[in-house]
Every structure is written in structure tokens, then in C-alpha cells.
Design an enzyme around this catalytic site. Sequence first.
Site, short mmCIF file in Angstrom:
data_model
loop_
_atom_site.label_atom_id
_atom_site.label_comp_id
_atom_site.label_asym_id
_atom_site.label_seq_id
_atom_site.Cartn_x
_atom_site.Cartn_y
_atom_site.Cartn_z
N GLU A 144 95.08 22.26 28.72
CA GLU A 144 94.04 22.29 28.55
C GLU A 144 93.94 20.54 28.92
O GLU A 144 93.31 19.46 27.62
CB GLU A 144 93.93 22.10 26.84
CG GLU A 144 92.08 22.07 26.50
CD GLU A 144 91.38 21.90 26.23
OE1 GLU A 144 91.27 20.78 27.03
OE2 GLU A 144 90.89 21.26 25.05
N GLU A 153 88.86 13.93 32.84
CA GLU A 153 89.98 13.47 32.50
C GLU A 153 91.30 13.58 32.88
O GLU A 153 92.60 13.79 33.32
CB GLU A 153 90.62 14.40 30.94
CG GLU A 153 89.70 13.62 30.06
CD GLU A 153 89.32 14.72 28.76
OE1 GLU A 153 91.29 15.33 29.18
OE2 GLU A 153 88.94 14.66 27.46
#
Length: 654
Positions: A144, A153
Site C-alpha cells: 500500500e 510516494e
Amino acid sequence: MKIFCGRANPTTGSVEWLEEDEHYDYHQEIARSSYADMLHDKDRNRKYYQGVRAAVGRVKARGQKALVLDIGTGTGLLSMMAVTAGADFCYAIEVFRPMADAAVKIVEKNGFSDKIKVINKHSTEVTVGPDGDMPCRANILITELFDTELIGEGALPSYEHAHRHLVQEDCEAVPHRATVYAQLVESRRMWSWNKLFPIRVQTSLGEQVIVPPSELERCPGAPSVYDIQLNQVSPSDFTILSDVLPMFSVDFSKQVSSSAACYSRQFEPLASGQAQVVLSWWDIEMDPEGKIKCTMAPFWAHSDPQELQWRDHWMQCVYFLPQEEPVVQGSALCLVAYHDDYCVWYSLQRTSPKKNGRVHPARPVCDCQAHLLWNRPRFGEINDQHRTDQYVQALRMVLNPDSVCLCVSDGSLLSMLAHYLGAEQVLTIESSEASHRLMKKIFKANHLEDKINVIVKRPELLTSTDLEGKKVSLLLGEPFFTTSLLPWHNLYFWYVRTALDQHLGPGAVVMPQAASLHAVVVEFRDLWRIRSPCGNCEGFDVHIMDDMIKPVPPQSVRAEGAIDLKRPGRSHGAVLWMEYHLTPDSTISTGLLKSAEDKEDCCWNPHCKQAVYFFSTILDPRAPPGGPQSVSYAVEFQPHTGDITMDFTLKYPG
């Protein structure tokens, strides 16, 4: 052990070094992060659990041991799901030390320490082998690593490395696939977050128009995404110009590349208009068949709007085209999505580039300075004509023909308003080279480069020579400063006013004349989840995480009062904002513009940040029924740090 932490003091605008406990700031980062929101995202958690069960089942069906690599484990939730689903062992990677420590405790509390190994490293530092962190490669990859933009990210580099070094060639992956979608729209409101519009100023000599410099109009802007809750944007604020277009997909079960790429989709515009903005979102499929899907689609593109899951950790994206372009209904065009390892951006083209070819497109670079100095809300604030009119009205009340005006705000047009309204001399302080260069361009575009004197230095360093020996008769501020993060941080103007006192002439006027901090107690429809304890998540005990997201207890305070509540409901917290009183008859609010009547929603300033103080008893089962009757408060502003400490106490009947 103590560590030194650098921190910007919003009162003085300087960077200070403070000695803090080694974990203090880290725990605050956890408290301010999206971990709690993710734990409350039932749709996300349920879909991940289903995907993990299916992946473990497929591996077991092949007669293999299920060895899981969980990158970015956070609380360890997904690893615990995998073990519960039958995985033989999990390697849970978490680079953030306080979070890794929490994961170890949560895993132990839930009785999985013998099946889950928490590794406090970046995944690219994990080793495989007899003496490594993992004895062999995993055959199930669970991650995740996504943000609102999907790849912001560092998901692509992490997947790329994992496939090369940490997992088997034909591994199972949860999620299995992600697809990015885009939709072209026209929106004057959203475009006002990216470009400077002409600003009209009514003067005694007629209307003056502040025009943007050509460099700003031509600038492609910055590639930074503007993440937003599209479900809270009124449909009247934009016109849809295209169908929802699937732009590109990433298969996480195969080797992933972080190299630059572009993807083109041909479409026929649904309506004629000005193409300005690309709205974008993504979905993830947890299984190869695509039966288990978690989507970020807004309500108008959602397959079942009634099942729409509110979430704050994943929203939707607003991208701005380099330039607005006219489109004609039915006339085919190509929308092109580009990405590198961390960013996505878009362009509109008449013909298609090489289909899905691996290329090295140039990432947009701001060359006008505005996109470096002004964030998206600041653009919207400057383009707000009503707000400009309020400043003009206030300036008329305090300006005289012989006024010597000094403007102190970062990248502000206030000095131009003062000049157009008849001030004899106007000076503006710009404390950074970026704001200096931007304001010089704007002044030149409006033929004011010889009319307004720009002083490039910090206000407290101002000398009489800078003012050409004159005394300031009108000190102006919006106030706005780029170092301000919270509503009251612009009280830096208070510090400036004190520092410049020696340069103010007799009877000098300061605008704004005063400021006040306001608060209103609210019940949130959804936002309360980011501070609400979770307790158990999908059957796993995460109380340790609840302790980490509790706000730090406030310090002692001095000013006290009480807020009577108007109607029953859950009191989740208090929203705080500043109001600046330009003159006795003119006030600029950075928060509430219209209070709620009966069951209506409040109307808030869309351009400014408000602060939220979450009550520690958001969902306290011990709270008396019926809700609180009032809220007492205590607030103290600390000029030496620019902080405001506060405490709120719910008061119940009896």
C-alpha cells in the site's frame, strides 16, 4: 537522546533550532498523518482482505508455501490479514522507525509474532539470502504505497526494485493492477488556481485593470498535482468536455518500470469550450480477474454512487494543462498522459504521439516564479474580485493624496491598489528573491516599474535610507506570508508592525487595524474519522495505534470563555480562523463567511486554510447521551514562537 529540529517561526519568519525528544516530532507526524483515516476506510480494508485471501489461496492451490512480502506495512494490518488467510510467513517492511515499533507491538498483541517479521528498513535496502533479512524471495507481494496521484510516494521505483530483487518471477500481487482515469473539463474556478486573471480596480479616474505578465500567461506551471475532494465541488463549477478516459494501467504482478513514459487516448469532445483542466483518479483491482475493485471515482463516474466511500488519504487529482485550448464538439483530439518515477502531467494534442511509446518527456517547469511562490489557494485568493473590492473600499477610507505607503506581504498586489487609488509614494517589501522577481514582472507588465519601489530585505532590517528619509504614513498588509501554515501564523504582521515602529510617522495608520481569532464548534460529516479511535480493524486489535494518534495535551492557557451550542449533534471539534479588521467597517474573514441556519451547511472561505482542533472525546462511549450543552475554551498566543495553545472542554447538562 535529544535531537535538534529545524522549525520555521511564523512570528519572525526565521528558522530556529529546537531541542526535542527523539520521538516527539515523529509521533506528531503520525498524529497528523492519514493512518487513522486508512484504518477507518472499510472499503479499502475489506477489498484488501478479499484480495489477500484470494492470492494466498492461489499459491496454496499450486502446492506452494505462501511467503509474503508486505512493503510499507504501517500498522502491520495487511500482514496480519495474510497470516489469517493462511500465509506461512510474512516479511513486513516499514522504514519509519516509530511506525515499525508500533507494528511490532500490534503484531505481538494479536499473537502473530511467530509468523510476521517486521523489518525497519527501506525496501530497497532489504537483503535476501542465508544471512539476509529474508532467506528467500517471496511469492506474494502486498503493498500500500499509493497516494492520491498513485505514484507520488515512489510506488514505481519500489515495485521495480522488489521484482528485481525480492520476489519470484511469477509472484502474486495485491493489488494486482491499477488504472488511471482522466476527464477533460472547462472550469473558470479551477483555472483561477493556476493563472492570474485580469483584476479590475475602480478609481476616481475610472477603471484600472491589473494584467498578468506574458511570462505568467505562457508558463506551463508546475507538475505538482492539486489533490481535492471532487465530490465536494459543485457540478456548476465545471463543464465536462470528454468521457472518462482510461489513460494507463500498471500490472503489479510483473516487472514494473519507473522510466518516463507517455500514453495517448483519442476522443471526441462532448461539448465545445475551453479545455483547461484534467480531472483524474484511479482504481486498483485486487485480483487478476478484476472482480475485487477499489475505486477513487467521484460520484458522477462511480458505478454505484450510493456505496461511495469517503476517504481523505486518497482523493482525486486536478491537473492543469500548460495552456487553455479551444475544443469543438465532435472534432477528434488526443489527451496525453506523461509520467516519470514520481509525477504525472497532461497535454492536449491534435494528433497522437507514438502509441504508448517509451519516451523522455520534459516535465513542466515554472519559469514565471508565480507557481513557486503562490500555492493553488493563493492563486484563487488573488483572483477573487470580491476580495479585491473589499481592500479597495478599505483603502479609500485611509488613503490621502500625500500618503507614503509601505506594503508588507509576500507577493501581494496591495501596493498596486494603493498606487491606483492615489498614494503619493508606494513601497513594498519582498523578503525573498522569488517574490522580488515575480513582482518586478507584474509591475513592468502594468507600466509601474518606476512607480512602486521594491525593497528586498527582511522588514526588521529596513533603514531610513531604504525609505529615502521619509516616514511611513500608511503601513499595509493583507496580511499574507509564505511561511504561514495555520490561520494565525499571518500574525507575523504584528511582529512586523512592531519592528517598523521607528519608521512610522506621527498619526500613521496601520491596515489591518486589528485581528481576531474565531472558533465554531462543528459536527463533521466525515472528517472526524482522521482523529477517531479505531480499536479493532477487520478483527485485529490496533488500540496501540489509537494511543499514537491522540493529540498532545495542550499547555496551560490564560484567556477563557464559553461557546453555547445552537443545536444537538456530535461535537467533533472546533474550526478556527482569523479575521482581519482593515477598518472599523471592513473585515476580511479567512474562515466562516456565512453561518449555518437550521440544517444547512456553513459557507467557508474556499481560498484560505482553517485549523481544526479535534476533541479527544470524539466517540467516547462514556459521554452522557444527548450531547454537550456548551464548550468552554482557553487560548493563549505565544509571540516568541508564533504558536497558539488552546484547550476545549465539553460541558454536559447537569
